[in-house]
Scaffold this motif. Structure first.
Motif, short mmCIF file in Angstrom:
data_model
loop_
_atom_site.label_atom_id
_atom_site.label_comp_id
_atom_site.label_asym_id
_atom_site.label_seq_id
_atom_site.Cartn_x
_atom_site.Cartn_y
_atom_site.Cartn_z
N GLY A 4 -26.86 10.40 -45.80
CA GLY A 4 -26.10 11.37 -46.58
C GLY A 4 -26.37 11.29 -48.07
N GLN A 5 -25.73 12.20 -48.80
CA GLN A 5 -25.88 12.22 -50.26
C GLN A 5 -25.07 11.10 -50.89
N ASN A 6 -25.56 10.62 -52.01
CA ASN A 6 -24.93 9.53 -52.73
C ASN A 6 -23.55 9.94 -53.21
N ALA A 7 -22.54 9.13 -52.89
CA ALA A 7 -21.16 9.41 -53.31
C ALA A 7 -20.64 8.33 -54.26
N GLY A 8 -21.52 7.42 -54.68
CA GLY A 8 -21.10 6.36 -55.59
C GLY A 8 -22.21 5.35 -55.78
N ASN A 9 -22.09 4.53 -56.82
CA ASN A 9 -23.14 3.57 -57.15
C ASN A 9 -22.79 2.13 -56.81
N GLY A 10 -21.81 1.96 -55.97
CA GLY A 10 -21.43 0.62 -55.56
C GLY A 10 -20.52 0.70 -54.36
N PRO A 11 -20.21 -0.44 -53.76
CA PRO A 11 -19.34 -0.43 -52.58
C PRO A 11 -17.90 -0.08 -52.95
N ILE A 12 -17.15 0.37 -51.95
CA ILE A 12 -15.73 0.66 -52.12
C ILE A 12 -14.96 -0.37 -51.31
N ALA A 13 -14.19 -1.20 -52.00
CA ALA A 13 -13.42 -2.26 -51.34
C ALA A 13 -12.17 -1.66 -50.70
N VAL A 14 -11.94 -2.03 -49.44
CA VAL A 14 -10.77 -1.54 -48.71
C VAL A 14 -10.17 -2.71 -47.94
N ASP A 15 -8.85 -2.86 -48.04
CA ASP A 15 -8.14 -3.85 -47.23
C ASP A 15 -7.88 -3.21 -45.87
#
Length: 78
Positions: A4-15
């Motif tokens: 897919g297309q890039n939606a951010g430049n780093g990981p998204i932390a989720v609990d």
């Protein structure tokens, strides 16, 4: 598999919570990153289910280039 297309430049932390399912956006178009909001409809993409095996913090991929979907593998910095 097409990525897919890039939606951010780093990981998204989720609990995440044990035994709960999360639906990762694979297309990159969701406004609820890293999760699916249905923006993929009409495309070749579908959300990817992730079931948490334990309660902990995980790092979902935002760049959509990971080879370890749905989790970040550092592809955004390559």
């Amino acid at each position: 598999m097409t990525k897919g297309q890039n939606a951010g430049n780093g990981p998204i932390a989720v609990d995440v919570e044990k035994d709960k399912s999360y639906y990762w956006c694979s297309c990159g178009k969701s406004s609820k990153q890293p999760f699916c909001d249905g923006s993929h409809q009409g495309s070749e993409f579908t959300p990817l289910a992730y079931k948490a095996e334990e309660t902990k913090k995980v790092f979902f991929c935002a760049c959509k280039q990971t080879n370890n979907q749905p989790l970040c593998d550092g592809s955004h910095s390559k």
